[in-house]
Design a protein around this motif. Structure first.
Motif, PDB file in Angstrom:
ATOM      1  N   ASP A  27     -16.450   1.385  -5.972  1.00 41.28           N
ATOM      2  CA  ASP A  27     -15.544   1.442  -7.123  1.00 41.28           C
ATOM      3  C   ASP A  27     -16.169   0.958  -8.421  1.00 41.28           C
ATOM      4  O   ASP A  27     -15.650   1.239  -9.496  1.00 41.28           O
ATOM      5  N   ASN A  63      -0.100   3.433  -8.598  1.00 39.28           N
ATOM      6  CA  ASN A  63      -1.417   3.676  -8.009  1.00 39.28           C
ATOM      7  C   ASN A  63      -2.309   2.445  -8.124  1.00 39.28           C
ATOM      8  O   ASN A  63      -3.060   2.121  -7.199  1.00 39.28           O
ATOM      9  N   TYR A  64      -2.200   1.744  -9.267  1.00 42.23           N
ATOM     10  CA  TYR A  64      -3.003   0.529  -9.463  1.00 42.23           C
ATOM     11  C   TYR A  64      -2.716  -0.485  -8.366  1.00 42.23           C
ATOM     12  O   TYR A  64      -3.640  -1.006  -7.724  1.00 42.23           O
ATOM     13  N   GLY A  79     -10.994   3.111  -4.074  1.00 44.59           N
ATOM     14  CA  GLY A  79     -10.211   3.183  -5.297  1.00 44.59           C
ATOM     15  C   GLY A  79     -10.058   4.605  -5.762  1.00 44.59           C
ATOM     16  O   GLY A  79      -9.369   5.407  -5.150  1.00 44.59           O
ATOM     17  N   MET A  80     -10.768   4.979  -6.840  1.00 41.81           N
ATOM     18  CA  MET A  80     -10.636   6.311  -7.394  1.00 41.81           C
ATOM     19  C   MET A  80     -11.912   7.086  -7.122  1.00 41.81           C
ATOM     20  O   MET A  80     -12.798   6.614  -6.424  1.00 41.81           O
ATOM     21  N   CYS A 139       0.817  -1.226   0.000  1.00 43.67           N
ATOM     22  CA  CYS A 139       0.000   0.000   0.000  1.00 43.67           C
ATOM     23  C   CYS A 139       0.846   1.269   0.000  1.00 43.67           C
ATOM     24  O   CYS A 139       0.388   2.326  -0.455  1.00 43.67           O
ATOM     25  N   GLN A 159      -1.210  -0.078  -5.450  1.00 45.81           N
ATOM     26  CA  GLN A 159      -1.506   0.420  -4.109  1.00 45.81           C
ATOM     27  C   GLN A 159      -3.002   0.359  -3.819  1.00 45.81           C
ATOM     28  O   GLN A 159      -3.416  -0.078  -2.734  1.00 45.81           O
ATOM     29  N   LYS A 160      -3.827   0.790  -4.767  1.00 45.88           N
ATOM     30  CA  LYS A 160      -5.277   0.780  -4.543  1.00 45.88           C
ATOM     31  C   LYS A 160      -5.827  -0.640  -4.487  1.00 45.88           C
ATOM     32  O   LYS A 160      -6.734  -0.932  -3.712  1.00 45.88           O
ATOM     33  N   THR A 161      -5.268  -1.524  -5.312  1.00 48.46           N
ATOM     34  CA  THR A 161      -5.704  -2.925  -5.256  1.00 48.46           C
ATOM     35  C   THR A 161      -5.307  -3.544  -3.923  1.00 48.46           C
ATOM     36  O   THR A 161      -6.084  -4.298  -3.306  1.00 48.46           O
ATOM     37  N   TYR A 200      -7.927  -7.065 -11.372  1.00 46.75           N
ATOM     38  CA  TYR A 200      -8.608  -6.235 -10.379  1.00 46.75           C
ATOM     39  C   TYR A 200     -10.052  -6.695 -10.195  1.00 46.75           C
ATOM     40  O   TYR A 200     -10.551  -6.803  -9.067  1.00 46.75           O
ATOM     41  N   SER A 254     -12.685   3.785 -12.502  1.00 48.32           N
ATOM     42  CA  SER A 254     -12.208   2.591 -11.806  1.00 48.32           C
ATOM     43  C   SER A 254     -11.254   1.766 -12.658  1.00 48.32           C
ATOM     44  O   SER A 254     -11.361   1.721 -13.889  1.00 48.32           O
ATOM     45  N   GLU A 288      -4.979  -1.932  -1.112  1.00 49.00           N
ATOM     46  CA  GLU A 288      -5.887  -1.381  -0.104  1.00 49.00           C
ATOM     47  C   GLU A 288      -7.201  -2.161  -0.075  1.00 49.00           C
ATOM     48  O   GLU A 288      -7.755  -2.445   0.998  1.00 49.00           O
TER      49      GLU A 288
END
Length: 709
Positions: free
Chosen positions: A82, A40-41, A101-102, A29, A43-45, A132, A109, A47
């Motif tokens: 998301d 970012n992909y 996510g975003m 993360c 890290q967000k996945t 994802y 997303s 999370e």
């Protein structure tokens, strides 16, 4: 033994692996060891995976059962925001932390293939979007306490992440191989899940929610781990307000239909031990009564989760225990996700795994009675956006899908014989049908409980007029261009044979149709409907040409180009087959359902289960007797229905793979688009069954009353 005990040993065996993965993913993360383009992909996945792991811990600690309604809503929103359509939310509270996510829902997303490719590039955007989306299946696993399943998916994510930990991009083939071998190697796990959850009542996660929850406390809805929208909440509130006798009546309609289905086919229900209940979340009060009814028949419930992984996905159709679609565009975009690993070796591996799973549970499978299904309707017709970035099957993969479906059907039928099982299906509206939801629901209950004896008598009049016909001519009117000739099976012994089944309200609720398997040779012409809603997809000006019973040409006007229209039909209506036979010709007689649709202006929202009863309909694919053609069927008058086969299904005697298509899609011409149905006898004489959209056979005048009102 319940579901916790089933997974207890597995969970203990993988505890160390799970803890290792949880710690590793938590560090991802904040790491910056991959190229900035992908940072970012991952890290967000990561999370999201950490949140799913937290949910599993809360489940193990019993905290999921003691949350406030606000906490339930907040977690539900975090898990699904998301993939929600932009600006759509079910949580009435603050949206400041709604998104893990975003920021813009599905449009922004990584689950959106268009957005993923734009952010991550053509090389890896599609496959990372797939990964994802696949990881979202961990939500259900967490709520069910399946630690082993979560562990293997987390290991998959870390393995892919490790490949990107470099100053250079990894080899795409390496990522593809990781994905492929994951699904190949774990086929046995997924196959066992599929079979066990369908036939083993000891997997009782869903049964416990239904039977043990206080259904007046809507927190129970959030125990599933599915996305809970206003639809599920309002449905549960509405059903909670009904009298018990109303609930009992609806439950009786389903279970009695199931029982009569066995009785009508001469099958012995007493030899069965389980029934698979498929239902929409929010209907638990009815389902509880259904379970109690089945218990009196000696049947225990089995319930499985609607598949979210591409391994078990049916391409969009809701099965098992399910909620209303979170986002139909999201589901449409990912309908072909198994293309990332589908090849000949995988298909053979999956078939081998399914065979092994059925062999493991063969005793339970043999005593399985079939499904009791509740469907829902009321959503706005969906016209999808076709995205070039979305996954697609190659020509070879389409052939493999057809082969795989055929073989899976054979394996299932070997362990749960088609001639020894039955089913029943019923449908109800949901609140999204409009402000008059409660009225429409009550009208649907009336439609589902019409006096089948009166319909049986009138339908027999129609059958008497149709029997002996060599062919039937169907024509449309107004803007409907239908001009179709359908071949009818000849009767060698008309005193004891019939070509049409008199279908009353048993397995297929509501009452209202007579149907046959057409003779393919001589079935020619055009079928056209100006608008039809099939399997949650809207078709405009659907047009099918038939030559000797097989589709020879197809088109629609959904999209701007003919290429897009044909591709849409090939993938969704023909289900990757080059052609399909006409498996059924039927005349719907439920003019009361037609009147309901017209009065409330919901014709475009009716499920095919009801829509097929509101006019003549034609099914493309297998016959209604698929895998049970050799089982004799008799009408209430004692005559045997001999039209159970056609020139394609009969090929099962030589090569099973050529006999079945594993699909059966009904296309209905509404009465207001119908000109005439005329039976043409062998001597050339004609008899009108319907003329100017009205029933013309003596003794069926009552069917016209709703049309005249």
């Amino acid at each position: 033994m319940g579901y916790q005990e089933i997974f207890e040993k597995q969970n203990a065996e993988v505890k160390e692996r799970f803890d290792l993965m949880r710690g590793r993913i938590a560090s991802i993360c904040t790491e910056e060891t991959v190229l900035e383009k992908y940072r970012n992909y991952f890290q967000k996945t990561a999370e999201f995976l950490c949140l799913a792991a937290d949910v599993l811990q809360w489940e193990e600690e019993g905290k999921l059962f003691n949350r406030t309604i606000e906490e339930c809503e907040e977690l539900n929103e975090k898990l699904y925001a998301d993939i929600l359509p932009k600006n759509d939310t079910a949580c009435p509270g603050s949206l400041e932390t709604r998104h893990i996510g975003m920021s813009g829902g599905y449009e922004d997303s990584y689950a959106n293939p268009r957005r993923a490719v734009a952010l991550l590039g053509e090389e890896f955007g599609k496959i990372l979007c797939f990964l994802y989306t696949e990881l979202r299946s961990l939500i259900g696993y967490a709520f069910e306490g399946r630690k082993m399943h979560m562990t293997i998916f987390m290991e998959l994510f870390v393995e892919v992440y490790n490949c990107f930990e470099s100053e250079e991009e990894p080899d795409k083939k390496e990522i593809e191989q990781i994905i492929y071998w994951f699904f190949h190697d774990y086929s046995e796990v997924f196959a066992e899940d599929k079979v066990r959850d369908m036939v083993d009542p000891e997997y009782d996660f869903f049964t416990k929610i239904i039977l043990e929850s206080d259904l007046s406390d809507l927190r129970y809805l959030y125990r599933y781990g599915a996305y809970i929208s206003n639809s599920e909440r309002k449905t549960a509130e509405f059903l909670n307000a009904l009298r018990m006798d109303e609930i009992t009546s609806m439950a009786d309609t389903m279970t009695e239909g199931f029982r009569i289905g066995y009785q009508a086919l001469g099958k012995d229900l007493s030899q069965k031990e389980t029934v698979c209940i498929e239902y929409p979340i929010g209907f638990e009060r009815i389902v509880r009564a259904v379970i109690l009814n089945f218990d009196k028949l000696g049947l225990k419930p089995t319930i499985y989760r609607c598949p979210s992984s591409s391994f078990g996905s049916s391409g969009g159709r809701k099965r098992g225990c399910y909620a209303k679609s979170v986002n139909r565009q999201f589901e449409f975009d990912h309908r072909a996700d198994s293309a990332f690993y589908l090849n000949k070796a995988f298909v053979e591996r999956r078939l081998e795994a399914m065979q092994l799973a059925f062999e493991t549970y063969k005793t339970k499978a043999n005593r399985h009675a079939g499904p009791a299904v509740t469907e829902i309707f009321g959503e706005e017709p969906f016209a999808p956006v076709i995205k070039p970035e979305a996954s697609k099957y190659s020509g070879r993969q389409n052939e493999l899908k057809v082969y795989q479906a055929s073989r899976l059907g054979e394996i299932t039928n070997a362990y749960i014989p088609g001639d020894e099982r039955s089913f029943t299906i019923i449908a109800y509206p949901i609140p999204s049908i409009g402000e008059r939801f409660e009225e429409i629901f009550q009208e649907t209950v009336k439609v589902n409980t019409l006096d089948y004896l009166r319909y049986r008598t009138m339908q027999q009049k129609l059958i008497d007029a149709l029997d002996g016909a060599q062919k039937v001519h169907i024509t449309g009117r107004g803007g409907n261009r239908t001009d179709l000739w359908v071949g009818i099976h000849p009767l060698l012994h008309p005193e004891r044979e019939t070509a049409f089944e008199n279908c009353v309200a048993d397995v297929n609720i509501p009452v209202g149709e007579v149907f046959t398997s057409p003779v393919l040779e001589g079935t020619n012409g055009k079928l056209h409907v100006t608008q039809v809603y099939l399997n949650e997809l809207k078709y405009l000006n659907l047009e099918l040409d038939f030559k000797d019973g097989m589709i020879s040409r197809y088109t629609c006007t959904n999209f701007d180009t003919e290429e897009e229209n044909q591709k849409f039909l090939y993938e969704n209506l023909l289900q990757q087959h080059k052609t399909l036979p006409m498996g059924e010709f039927a005349i719907g007689t439920n003019t009361t359902a037609y009147k309901m649709a017209r009065d409330y202006q919901i014709a475009d929202k009716l499920p095919i289960l009801i829509a097929e009863k509101t006019g003549p309909h034609f099914a493309v694919g297998d016959t209604c007797y698929s895998h049970a053609e050799d089982t004799k069927v008799y009408n209430p008058d004692g005559k045997e229905v001999i039209a159970r086969d056609n020139a394609v299904s009969i090929l099962r005697k030589q090569d099973m793979s050529k006999a079945y298509f594993n699909c059966h899609t009904d296309i209905t011409i509404p009465y207001d688009e119908l000109d005439a149905i005329t039976a043409v006898m062998a001597d050339g004489s004609c008899r009108d069954i319907i003329r100017n959209g009205k029933f013309a056979v003596e003794g069926t005048e009552e069917l016209n009353l709703p049309l005249d009102e």
